[in-house]
Design a protein around this motif. Sequence first.
Motif, PDB file in Angstrom:
ATOM      1  N   ILE A 100       0.816  -1.214   0.000  1.00  0.00           N
ATOM      2  CA  ILE A 100       0.000   0.000   0.000  1.00  0.00           C
ATOM      3  C   ILE A 100       0.854   1.270   0.000  1.00  0.00           C
ATOM      4  CG2 ILE A 100      -1.839  -1.213   1.203  1.00  0.00           C
ATOM      5  CD1 ILE A 100      -1.168   0.488   3.695  1.00  0.00           C
ATOM      6  N   ALA A 101       2.136   1.135   0.320  1.00  0.00           N
ATOM      7  CA  ALA A 101       3.014   2.314   0.275  1.00  0.00           C
ATOM      8  C   ALA A 101       3.117   2.884  -1.134  1.00  0.00           C
ATOM      9  CB  ALA A 101       4.401   1.969   0.801  1.00  0.00           C
ATOM     10  N   ILE A 102       2.853   2.065  -2.136  1.00  0.00           N
ATOM     11  CA  ILE A 102       2.875   2.551  -3.521  1.00  0.00           C
ATOM     12  C   ILE A 102       1.841   3.666  -3.679  1.00  0.00           C
ATOM     13  CG2 ILE A 102       2.462   1.932  -5.941  1.00  0.00           C
ATOM     14  CD1 ILE A 102       3.392  -0.943  -5.194  1.00  0.00           C
ATOM     15  N   GLY A 103       0.634   3.427  -3.178  1.00  0.00           N
ATOM     16  CA  GLY A 103      -0.428   4.425  -3.288  1.00  0.00           C
ATOM     17  C   GLY A 103      -0.229   5.608  -2.367  1.00  0.00           C
ATOM     18  N   THR A 104       0.246   5.339  -1.142  1.00  0.00           N
ATOM     19  CA  THR A 104       0.477   6.431  -0.199  1.00  0.00           C
ATOM     20  C   THR A 104       1.498   7.408  -0.748  1.00  0.00           C
ATOM     21  OG1 THR A 104       0.090   4.885   1.623  1.00  0.00           O
ATOM     22  CG2 THR A 104       1.038   7.003   2.179  1.00  0.00           C
ATOM     23  N   LEU A 105       2.618   6.881  -1.233  1.00  0.00           N
ATOM     24  CA  LEU A 105       3.680   7.756  -1.763  1.00  0.00           C
ATOM     25  C   LEU A 105       3.244   8.463  -3.036  1.00  0.00           C
ATOM     26  CD1 LEU A 105       6.843   5.609  -1.009  1.00  0.00           C
ATOM     27  CD2 LEU A 105       6.346   7.900  -0.139  1.00  0.00           C
ATOM     28  N   ALA A 106       2.444   7.798  -3.859  1.00  0.00           N
ATOM     29  CA  ALA A 106       1.941   8.446  -5.075  1.00  0.00           C
ATOM     30  C   ALA A 106       1.076   9.644  -4.721  1.00  0.00           C
ATOM     31  CB  ALA A 106       1.151   7.448  -5.914  1.00  0.00           C
ATOM     32  N   GLY A 107       0.231   9.487  -3.689  1.00  0.00           N
ATOM     33  CA  GLY A 107      -0.648  10.575  -3.284  1.00  0.00           C
ATOM     34  C   GLY A 107       0.077  11.695  -2.583  1.00  0.00           C
ATOM     35  N   ALA A 108       1.114  11.368  -1.817  1.00  0.00           N
ATOM     36  CA  ALA A 108       1.830  12.378  -1.042  1.00  0.00           C
ATOM     37  C   ALA A 108       2.858  13.130  -1.875  1.00  0.00           C
ATOM     38  CB  ALA A 108       2.512  11.726   0.156  1.00  0.00           C
ATOM     39  N   ALA A 109       3.586  12.417  -2.707  1.00  0.00           N
ATOM     40  CA  ALA A 109       4.731  13.021  -3.392  1.00  0.00           C
ATOM     41  C   ALA A 109       4.339  14.123  -4.373  1.00  0.00           C
ATOM     42  CB  ALA A 109       5.531  11.938  -4.123  1.00  0.00           C
ATOM     43  N   LYS A 110       3.122  14.074  -4.898  1.00  0.00           N
ATOM     44  CA  LYS A 110       2.704  15.103  -5.860  1.00  0.00           C
ATOM     45  C   LYS A 110       2.543  16.469  -5.191  1.00  0.00           C
ATOM     46  CE  LYS A 110      -0.968  12.738  -6.924  1.00  0.00           C
ATOM     47  NZ  LYS A 110      -2.244  12.223  -7.495  1.00  0.00           N
ATOM     48  N   HIS A 111       2.532  16.504  -3.854  1.00  0.00           N
ATOM     49  CA  HIS A 111       2.375  17.767  -3.130  1.00  0.00           C
ATOM     50  C   HIS A 111       3.716  18.364  -2.696  1.00  0.00           C
ATOM     51  CE1 HIS A 111      -2.041  17.554  -2.766  1.00  0.00           C
ATOM     52  NE2 HIS A 111      -1.824  16.241  -2.804  1.00  0.00           N
ATOM     53  N   TYR A 112       4.813  17.677  -3.012  1.00  0.00           N
ATOM     54  CA  TYR A 112       6.144  18.142  -2.605  1.00  0.00           C
ATOM     55  C   TYR A 112       7.125  17.969  -3.763  1.00  0.00           C
ATOM     56  CZ  TYR A 112       3.971  17.493   1.969  1.00  0.00           C
ATOM     57  OH  TYR A 112       3.109  17.539   3.028  1.00  0.00           O
ATOM     58  N   ASP A 113       7.977  18.976  -3.956  1.00  0.00           N
ATOM     59  CA  ASP A 113       8.999  18.858  -4.995  1.00  0.00           C
ATOM     60  C   ASP A 113      10.003  17.771  -4.642  1.00  0.00           C
ATOM     61  OD1 ASP A 113       7.920  20.822  -6.588  1.00  0.00           O
ATOM     62  OD2 ASP A 113       9.089  22.439  -5.670  1.00  0.00           O
ATOM     63  N   ASN A 114      10.357  17.681  -3.374  1.00  0.00           N
ATOM     64  CA  ASN A 114      11.310  16.683  -2.911  1.00  0.00           C
ATOM     65  C   ASN A 114      10.783  16.056  -1.627  1.00  0.00           C
ATOM     66  OD1 ASN A 114      13.887  16.530  -4.555  1.00  0.00           O
ATOM     67  ND2 ASN A 114      13.676  18.745  -4.320  1.00  0.00           N
ATOM     68  N   LEU A 115      10.087  14.941  -1.751  1.00  0.00           N
ATOM     69  CA  LEU A 115       9.567  14.257  -0.577  1.00  0.00           C
ATOM     70  C   LEU A 115      10.636  13.332  -0.017  1.00  0.00           C
ATOM     71  CD1 LEU A 115       7.052  13.680   1.226  1.00  0.00           C
ATOM     72  CD2 LEU A 115       6.597  11.724  -0.282  1.00  0.00           C
ATOM     73  N   GLY A 116      10.940  13.490   1.275  1.00  0.00           N
ATOM     74  CA  GLY A 116      11.835  12.559   1.940  1.00  0.00           C
ATOM     75  C   GLY A 116      11.065  11.361   2.447  1.00  0.00           C
ATOM     76  N   VAL A 117      11.750  10.243   2.592  1.00  0.00           N
ATOM     77  CA  VAL A 117      11.110   9.012   3.062  1.00  0.00           C
ATOM     78  C   VAL A 117      11.980   8.348   4.116  1.00  0.00           C
ATOM     79  CG1 VAL A 117      10.299   6.705   2.436  1.00  0.00           C
ATOM     80  CG2 VAL A 117       9.929   8.620   0.865  1.00  0.00           C
ATOM     81  N   ILE A 118      11.382   8.068   5.271  1.00  0.00           N
ATOM     82  CA  ILE A 118      12.016   7.230   6.291  1.00  0.00           C
ATOM     83  C   ILE A 118      11.337   5.873   6.228  1.00  0.00           C
ATOM     84  CG2 ILE A 118      12.426   6.882   8.754  1.00  0.00           C
ATOM     85  CD1 ILE A 118      12.446   9.940   9.067  1.00  0.00           C
ATOM     86  N   TRP A 119      12.104   4.861   5.889  1.00  0.00           N
ATOM     87  CA  TRP A 119      11.590   3.501   5.713  1.00  0.00           C
ATOM     88  C   TRP A 119      12.038   2.679   6.912  1.00  0.00           C
ATOM     89  CZ3 TRP A 119       8.338   2.803   1.729  1.00  0.00           C
ATOM     90  CH2 TRP A 119       7.934   1.502   1.408  1.00  0.00           C
ATOM     91  N   TYR A 120      11.146   2.536   7.878  1.00  0.00           N
ATOM     92  CA  TYR A 120      11.451   1.891   9.161  1.00  0.00           C
ATOM     93  C   TYR A 120      11.020   0.431   9.042  1.00  0.00           C
ATOM     94  CZ  TYR A 120      12.058   2.328  14.297  1.00  0.00           C
ATOM     95  OH  TYR A 120      12.486   2.241  15.613  1.00  0.00           O
ATOM     96  N   ASP A 121      11.974  -0.467   8.772  1.00  0.00           N
ATOM     97  CA  ASP A 121      11.594  -1.787   8.273  1.00  0.00           C
ATOM     98  C   ASP A 121      12.765  -2.754   8.380  1.00  0.00           C
ATOM     99  OD1 ASP A 121      10.464  -3.903   6.797  1.00  0.00           O
ATOM    100  OD2 ASP A 121       9.596  -2.578   5.291  1.00  0.00           O
ATOM    101  N   ALA A 122      12.453  -4.029   8.590  1.00  0.00           N
ATOM    102  CA  ALA A 122      13.488  -5.066   8.552  1.00  0.00           C
ATOM    103  C   ALA A 122      13.960  -5.319   7.129  1.00  0.00           C
ATOM    104  CB  ALA A 122      12.948  -6.367   9.151  1.00  0.00           C
TER     105      ALA A 122
END
Length: 298
Positions: A100-122
């Motif tokens: 589901i991160a595919i959709g979340t990032l698609a929706g969020a990134a269009k609102h920022y020129d440079n979206l940072g991502v913290i991927w807290y994951d094994a």
Amino acid sequence: MKKISIIGVPMDLGQNRRGVDMGPSAIRYAGLEKRLKSLDLEVIDTGDIEISRDHGQIKKETNLKNLNEVIVTNDNLNNKVSEVISEGSFPLVLGGDHSIAIGTLAGAAKHYDNLGVIWYDAHGDLNTADTSPSGNIHGMPLAVSLGLGHEDLVNIGGYAPKIKPENIVIIGARSLDKGERELIKEKGIKVYTMHEVDKLGMSTVIKETLDYLSKKTEGVHLSLDLDGLDPEDCPGVGTPVMGGLSYRESHLAMEMLSDSGLITSAEFVEVNPILDEKNKTAEAAVGLIASLFGEKLL
């Protein structure tokens, strides 16, 4: 007053183990809304994204499981996240598997020129159809968001890529496939494996992460997979990996992220109540979410 919009995504199609579709319900049942409202936040639960069960023909031969369904669901999520941000609200997405991160990032990134991502994951979640041992799309969302993978996944939201490799920090990695390791080195993605977390301490890891991202990004998305934590603290996940982040140091991480004021969207994924012990993992998720939104002991 900060406004938060909860978006549930009961998706279990990005992997093989059933039950993770009940994750959003388990997190809600653990008292999420009440906990957030106690912090004097305006909280709106928008309900769940409808999960596609379209079993139509896949356009191209591929080993990707449930491709059409994952595409449709993530496109719906992309639209919802973008709508929430446009309304001035913070999107808090509850999974569901990590595809589901595919959709979340698609929706969020269009609102920022440079979206940072913290991927807290094994895991790195940087596989493609060519490198994935399983064909499970929940192991691919970060690669897809970088513009790598099946074109229909990559182009959800109508644009690609969503993020740049230099704007990503992975924290807690301890299980990476060969193709992922090669991609990390090729793209220069910043990774704090458990070795670095143990050596430096979580406080230093988060401070360095914030310093690294704040200089070149406008907003920062937090994508937290509960399997980033040790199975002792979060047993209810589909792909547990021993030797993970502790609940205590994860609280510290969330508190530091809260204090920074840099986080503009977040998702908490891979809670599987069927594999859990008395909803322990969902309760851990609620505790971490509360810390992210400013809950403190004193």
